[in-house]
Design an enzyme around this catalytic site. Structure first.
Site, PDB file in Angstrom:
ATOM      1  CG  HIS A 196     -33.760  -8.585 -14.814  1.00  0.00           C
ATOM      2  ND1 HIS A 196     -33.450  -9.820 -15.310  1.00  0.00           N
ATOM      3  CD2 HIS A 196     -34.881  -8.191 -15.447  1.00  0.00           C
ATOM      4  CE1 HIS A 196     -34.349 -10.175 -16.211  1.00  0.00           C
ATOM      5  NE2 HIS A 196     -35.234  -9.214 -16.317  1.00  0.00           N
TER       6      HIS A 196
HETATM    7  S1  FES Z   1     -30.076 -10.065 -13.959  1.00  0.00           S
HETATM    8 FE1  FES Z   1     -31.901 -10.999 -14.666  1.00  0.00          FE
HETATM    9  S2  FES Z   1     -31.118 -12.330 -16.145  1.00  0.00           S
HETATM   10 FE2  FES Z   1     -29.335 -11.459 -15.385  1.00  0.00          FE
END
Ligand code: FES
Ligand code: HEM
Lengths: 180, 419
Positions: free
Chosen positions: A145
Site C-alpha cells: 500500500h
Molecule cells: S503498506 Fe500496507 S502492508 Fe506495507
C-alpha cells in the site's frame, strides 16, 4: 426479581427477595464462571505452544555481507533484515531531524553498531515484506500500500503507522549475532 | 390392498410420529407465494443450490487435500493433475465461491430495491447479513488453503487488520496465527474452520427460511398479500421458474468452469507461498474488492490513524446494514413507488462498482481520490440520504392489492407498512 408462586414454601420469603431467588442467582453466577473457566483451554490452544516459543532465537554469521548489502533471514517465521549500511546511509539516518518523523526515534536508539541495522522485515501497516534499497528515502518501500521507510527503517510516508521494529539481538562476537 | 396405498400408509404412520413430510410440504409445495414475483426472486434458491454444490465439492476435495505448509500446494497440484476429475472438482469449487457471491450480492440488492428488509422482515434481513459475514469468513479461509503466494499474503494482510485494535491487537493476531506469523498452525485451523463454517451456514439458512415463511415473500409491489387471490402455491409455479433459472445459471457457470476457469483467479496463486517475498501487487478476490477499497480509502482522522480508521470503516460498511430497517424510515417498501429512492438506489449500485474498481487498482492518483469519494458516498447514502428521503419523498399511490393495477380508479390507499 419476579416472585414465583410457591404454595408450600412461604418460610423463605424475606424482604426484597427470598431464598429461592438467592439460589437462582448464586447457581447462575457459579455456572457462568464455570463455563468461562472451561472455555479457556479451547481459546488458549490457539496461542503459540511452548515448542514454538522455544524456537525463538536464530544465529547469523555477518562476515559475508558486504557494505551496501542487505540480507533477509528468518526468525520466528518472520523475515529479519540485516543491512550493512554505508557511511552515507548512516549519516542520512543520523542527520534526519526528529520533527520530520511520524514516529520519532533517533537512529542511535535503533542500532547497537552504526553499520549494522537489524530490523523485523514486516511492514507495520498490514504485514507485507518491504523491498530494500528502494523508495523515496532509499531505505525500504512496501509495495502493498505504498509505505516508504528510511535508512534507519523509520516510517516516512504512506499508511504504515510505525517504524520497522527492532528485534532483540546480541553480538556474540564482531561478526556473529544472535537474534531473539 | 395395493402397494401404493401401503406405502402411503407407512408414510402417514411415520409422519404422525415425526411430521417431517408435513413440514416439507408446508414449506415448499403448499407455501402460498405472491403471484407476481419476477426473476429477481430466483436468486435466493440459487444461492441455496450453490451452497450445496460447495459442500459436495468441498467434501471430496478434502479427501485429497493435505493441510500442511509443506504439502498443501503440492496436494492441490495433485488434485489438478492426478486425481480423477480433480481439476473439475476444484474448478467447480473455486468458481462456485465466485458464483455464490455474485448470486448473493444480486439477492441483497434485490432486497434493497424492493424494501424487503422492512417490517416485519427485519430479522430475516439480519439473518441474511449473518449469512454474508459467515460466507466471507469461509471464502477467505478457503482461499488460504492452496497455499500459493496470494493465499499467504492475503492471509497475512487480513489477519494483520486485527493488529490495528489498540492495546490487545498484537495478542489477537498472535492468537489467530498460533505463532509469530502466518504458518502451519494457521493453515491447520483455517482448514478446520473452512470445513465447519459451511455447515453453520446451513443452520443459519434454515433460520432465514423459517423467518421468511412466517410472513411469506415480499413481492415487486412491496404491498402485503391479501388472501388466496394474490398467491399461488410454490409448487409447481415457482419450482418450475426456479428450475429454469438454475438452467440459465448452469450454462453461465459452465462457461467459466470449462472455458475460463482461472479468469477470476490470480496467476500468483500458482506460485507456492514464500514468506520472504511479497508479490508486487496484492489484491483480494473480486468479491472483496469494494470492502478492500474502503479499507484503504480512509486517511488519518483526528487522533485515529489511517490503519485503524480504515479497519473501522470497512467493518462499519457491513454492520451498518443491520440498522437499515430503521435508517430507511419510508413506510413504502418497493422502489416502484418511490421515484427518488429509485434514482439513489442506482447511484448506490454505481458507487459499489466504482469501489470495486478502486479496490483493484493501486491506491494512488485518481483511483485513490475516487475510492475516497465513493467510500464517503456509501456512508452518506445510508446515514443521511435514506433517513431524509423517508421524510421528504413524495411517494406514488400504492395499488389496492397485488391483483389490482394502480391505475384502477379506486382512491389510493395509505401505505401498507408501519404497523
Ligand atoms: S503498506 Fe500496507 S502492508 Fe506495507
Ligand atoms: C460456503 C461454502 C464454501 C465456500 C464459499 C468455499 C470457498 C473456497 C475457496 C474460495 C477456496 C479456494 C479455491 C482455490 O482457489 O483453490 C476453497 C478451497 C477449498 N475448500 Fe472450500 N468453500 C466452501 C465450502 C467447503 C466445504 C464444506 C469444504 C469441506 C468439507 C471445503 C473444502 C475445501 C478444500 C479442501 C479446499 C482446498 C482445495 C482447493 O484449493 O481447491 N470447502 N474453498
Amino acid at each position: 426479581m419476579a416472585k414465583s408462586p410457591k404454595p408450600h414454601d412461604t418460610a423463605g420469603q424475606a424482604e426484597g427477595g427470598n431464598r429461592r431467588d438467592f439460589l437462582y442467582v448464586a447457581t447462575g453466577t457459579l455456572g457462568a464462571v464455570g463455563v468461562a473457566a472451561a472455555s479457556w483451554p479451547f481459546i488458549h490452544q490457539m496461542n503459540p505452544s511452548a515448542a514454538v516459543l522455544a524456537l525463538a532465537s536464530t544465529e547469523v554469521d555477518l562476515s559475508a555481507i558486504e557494505q551496501g548489502q542487505a540480507i533477509t533471514v528468518i526468525w520466528r517465521g518472520k523475515p529479519v533484515f540485516i543491512r550493512h549500511r554505508t557511511a552515507k546511509e548512516i549519516s542520512q539516518a543520523q542527520d534526519t531531524s526528529l520533527e520530520a518523523l511520524p514516529d520519532p526515534q533517533a537512529d542511535s536508539e535503533r542500532v547497537q553498531k552504526a553499520e549494522w541495522l537489524i530490523l523485523v522485515g514486516v511492514c507495520t501497516h498490514l504485514g507485507c515484506v518491504p523491498l530494500s534499497h528502494t523508495g523515496e528515502y532509499e531505505g525500504w518501500f512496501c509495495p502493498c500500500h505504498g509505505s516508504h521507510y528510511d535508512t534507519s527503517g523509520r516510517i516516512r510516508k504512506g499508511p504504515a503507522p510505525a517504524n520497522l521494529a527492532v528485534p532483540e539481538y546480541v553480538f556474540i562476537d564482531d561478526l556473529k549475532v544472535r537474534i531473539g | 390392498m395395493s402397494n401404493i396405498s401401503a406405502g402411503k400408509r407407512a408414510l402417514q404412520w411415520f409422519d404422525y410420529r415425526l411430521p417431517i413430510f408435513t413440514f416439507i410440504h408446508h414449506s415448499t409445495v403448499g407455501y402460498p407465494t405472491p403471484k407476481n414475483l419476477n426473476y429477481w426472486w430466483n436468486f435466493g434458491s440459487l444461492a441455496g443450490i450453490i451452497l450445496v454444490v460447495q459442500i459436495v465439492t468441498g467434501i471430496v476435495l478434502a479427501m485429497h487435500y493435505t493441510p500442511h505448509v509443506d504439502h498443501a500446494f503440492d496436494s492441490v497440484e495433485a488434485i489438478m493433475r492426478d486425481v480423477n476429475y480433480g481439476w473439475l472438482l476444484r474448478y467447480i469449487h473455486a468458481n462456485g465461491a465466485s458464483a455464490f457471491f455474485a448470486v448473493v450480492f444480486i439477492h441483497i440488492f434485490r432486497g434493497l430495491y424492493f424494501g424487503s428488509y422492512k417490517s416485519p422482515r427485519e430479522v430475516l434481513w439480519w439473518l441474511g447479513l449473518i449469512i454474508l459475514l459467515i460466507m466471507m469468513a469461509t471464502a477467505f479461509m478457503g482461499y488460504v488453503l492452496p497455499w500459493g503466494q496470494m493465499s499467504f499474503w492475503g492471509a497475512t494482510v487480513i489477519t494483520n487488520l486485527f493488529s490495528a485494535i489498540p492495546l490487545v491487537g498484537e495478542s489477537i493476531t498472535t492468537w489467530l496465527w498460533g505463532g509469530f506469523a502466518v504458518g502451519n498452525a494457521t493453515l491447520n485451523r483455517f482448514f478446520s474452520l473452512h470445513f465447519l463454517l459451511p455447515f453453520v451456514l446451513v443452520g443459519v439458512v434454515f433460520l432465514h427460511l423459517w423467518s421468511l415463511h412466517k410472513f411469506g415473500s415480499n413481492n415487486p409491489t412491496g404491498i402485503d398479500t391479501r388472501g388466496p387471490k394474490d398467491t399461488v402455491p410454490f409448487h409447481p409455479y415457482y419450482t418450475i421458474k426456479d428450475l429454469f433459472g438454475v438452467g440459465v445459471f448452469l450454462i453461465i457457470f459452465s462457461v467459466f468452469i470449462f472455458y475460463a476457469p482461472n479468469y477470476l483467479g490470480h496467476p500468483d496463486n500458482y506460485i507456492k507461498a514464500n514468506p520472504l517475498v511479497t508479490p508486487a501487487h496484492i489484491v483480494p478476490e473480486w468479491y472483496f474488492l469494494p470492502f478492500y477499497a474502503i479499507l484503504r480509502a480512509v486517511p488519518d482522522i483526528l487522533f485515529v490513524d489511517a490503519k485503524l480508521a480504515g479497519v473501522i470503516a470497512m467493518f462499519a460498511s457491513i454492520l451498518l446494514l443491520f440498522a437499515l430497517p430503521w435508517l430507511d424510515s419510508s413506510p413504502v417498501r418497493s422502489a416502484r413507488f418511490r421515484p427518488w429512492y429509485k434514482q439513489f438506489f442506482w447511484l448506490l449500485v454505481l458507487d459499489v462498482v466504482v469501489l470495486g474498481v478502486a479496490g483493484a487498482k493501486p491506491p494512488e492518483g485518481l483511483w485513490l481520490v475516487l475510492g475516497r469519494l465513493a467510500t464517503a458516498y456509501y456512508f452518506i447514502h445510508f446515514l443521511i440520504l435514506l433517513p431524509l428521503l423517508g421524510r421528504i419523498e413524495p411517494t406514488k399511490p400504492l395499488p389496492r392489492s397485488i391483483g389490482d393495477p394502480v391505475l384502477n380508479s379506486s382512491p389510493p390507499r395509505e401505505s401498507e407498512t408501519g404497523s
